[in-house]
Design an enzyme around this catalytic site. Structure first.
Site, PDB file in Angstrom:
ATOM      1  N   LYS A  69      -2.232  -1.609  -3.641  1.00 55.76           N
ATOM      2  CA  LYS A  69      -2.994  -0.686  -3.388  1.00 55.76           C
ATOM      3  C   LYS A  69      -2.057   0.792  -3.515  1.00 55.76           C
ATOM      4  O   LYS A  69      -1.112   0.882  -2.830  1.00 55.76           O
ATOM      5  CB  LYS A  69      -3.918  -0.563  -2.247  1.00 55.76           C
ATOM      6  N   LYS A 119       0.896  -1.035   0.003  1.00 55.96           N
ATOM      7  CA  LYS A 119       0.037   0.026  -0.141  1.00 55.96           C
ATOM      8  C   LYS A 119       0.954   1.054  -0.036  1.00 55.96           C
ATOM      9  O   LYS A 119       1.635   1.452   0.972  1.00 55.96           O
ATOM     10  CB  LYS A 119      -1.053   0.089   1.271  1.00 55.96           C
TER      11      LYS A 119
END
Length: 373
Positions: A298, A245
């Site tokens: 992400k 992320k």
């Protein structure tokens, strides 16, 4: 400082200690349970924690996630923002066609989508009450809070709907960071992991099919997995880790929706730096070794190389990608300006994510895809 001592210290400094006595007591009790669980687990579980595989195929939907294929309804997960106002249904200006929902509005909204083939959602709690946030995020696992209430409601009303729960503290902390802070404002990793793993366990006990830690604290996957094992839930509660992320500006609309902007500083010390490909690979390998059942990347479209790396590193595991709020908003803005066709660009973006190696996509386009596919 232990978690229980930290709670006591904050209680002592809080001028409204009498008002919040029940909250502090609840947090102290939780800390004691956490310690007991960790101690018991250390003597009851031996060997490689990544040997725990059953959760990855305990549900019909997760069995389908083990296969590689083209874009289908089964591979889509729809994000939902759940508030503590039961009757709320408020549009999110920066996220076209997206809303904050109270639990009384969920069933009417989801019913037509489920008839169209919606299979899976991921829940984000959005506490709005002024007293809902504190330094420890104690409301995150409130049994009467929005996420646990929504889990129970959706399990009862839509038994075939697969329920993922985002696990983080940023929506519940007064400072907006993804864990518990030291006095100097830096993240206390050990305290944060202890707290976040308790929240994940609470969601699992409430009936979530999947817990998905998004906080990026070191070691939280192992801590959650151990607590799921100790509670007898690891065979059926999937652990989907936000492993790679990255920090950046693409989360702005989400933070508007969730009310999770940091009150100071930023998240660059615990979210990955853009361009940190080596760090991402190490984080993916770490989470695989700690017992993750699914690896997530992400944002999605800007990190296709990382999705490819994730698939290479986790060849025998499903890889998920989160098509984040900024990506979604930019595609909508381009379509509104007449630069391109919304449907064509949504397909192109999502199919690019799949070609990179993802087999699961968290997407705000899910309602549109249910009509288009």
């Amino acid at each position: 400082m232990s978690f229980s001592n930290l709670v006591s210290d904050i209680a002592f400094r809080d001028s409204n200690a009498d008002e919040r006595g029940s909250t502090i007591s609840h947090a102290q009790s939780r800390a004691a349970r956490s310690y007991a669980s960790t101690t018991a687990t250390s003597v009851s579980i031996s060997g490689d924690i990544s040997s725990q595989l059953h959760a990855g195929y305990s549900h019909p939907l997760t069995r389908s996630w083990q296969a590689e294929r083209q874009l289908t309804k089964e591979m889509l997960i729809f994000p939902l923002f759940i508030t503590d106002n039961p009757d709320e249904q408020t549009p999110i200006p920066s996220l076209p066609n997206q809303y904050r929902f109270g639990i009384n509005r969920l069933v009417p909204f989801l019913s037509p989508l489920i008839r169209k083939g919606l299979r899976s959602v991921i829940l984000f709690g959005v506490p709005l009450h002024p007293s809902a946030k504190d330094a420890l995020g104690t409301a995150a696992d409130d049994p009467a809070g929005p996420v646990i209430s929504a889990i129970r409601l959706l399990r009862a009303r839509f038994p075939n709907l697969y329920i993922n729960t985002d696990v983080c503290l940023c929506e519940y902390t007064s400072h907006g960071h993804c864990g518990i802070l030291r006095e100097d404002g830096s993240l206390d990793n050990a305290q944060s992991v202890d707290r976040i793993s308790d929240v994940a366990l609470a969601y699992a006990v409430a009936g979530a099919h999947c817990v998905a830690p998004s906080d990026m604290n070191d070691g939280r996957v192992r801590a959650i997995k151990l607590k799921l094992i100790e509670a007898g839930l690891a065979h059926r509660v999937l652990l989907m880790s936000y492993s790679a992320k990255f920090s950046g500006c693409l989360y702005g609309p989400f933070r508007d929706a969730a009310g999770s902007c940091p009150s100071f500083g930023d998240r660059k010390c615990y979210q990955l730096p853009p361009g940190g490909r080596g760090l991402a690979r190490r984080a993916i390998q770490r989470d695989m070794n700690e017992g993750a059942d699914i690896i997530m990347v992400k944002p999605a479209s800007q990190y296709l190389d990382i999705i490819r790396d994730a698939k290479d590193l986790a060849q025998d595991m499903p890889v998920a990608a989160y098509q984040v709020s900024g990506e979604f908003a930019m595609i909508h803005a381009g379509a509104k300006a007449g630069v391109f066709d919304l449907k064509a660009m949504a397909f192109e973006s999502t199919e690019g994510i799949l070609r990179a190696g993802a087999g699961i996509v968290v997407s705000y386009f899910t309602p549109e895809f249910l009509d288009w596919l």
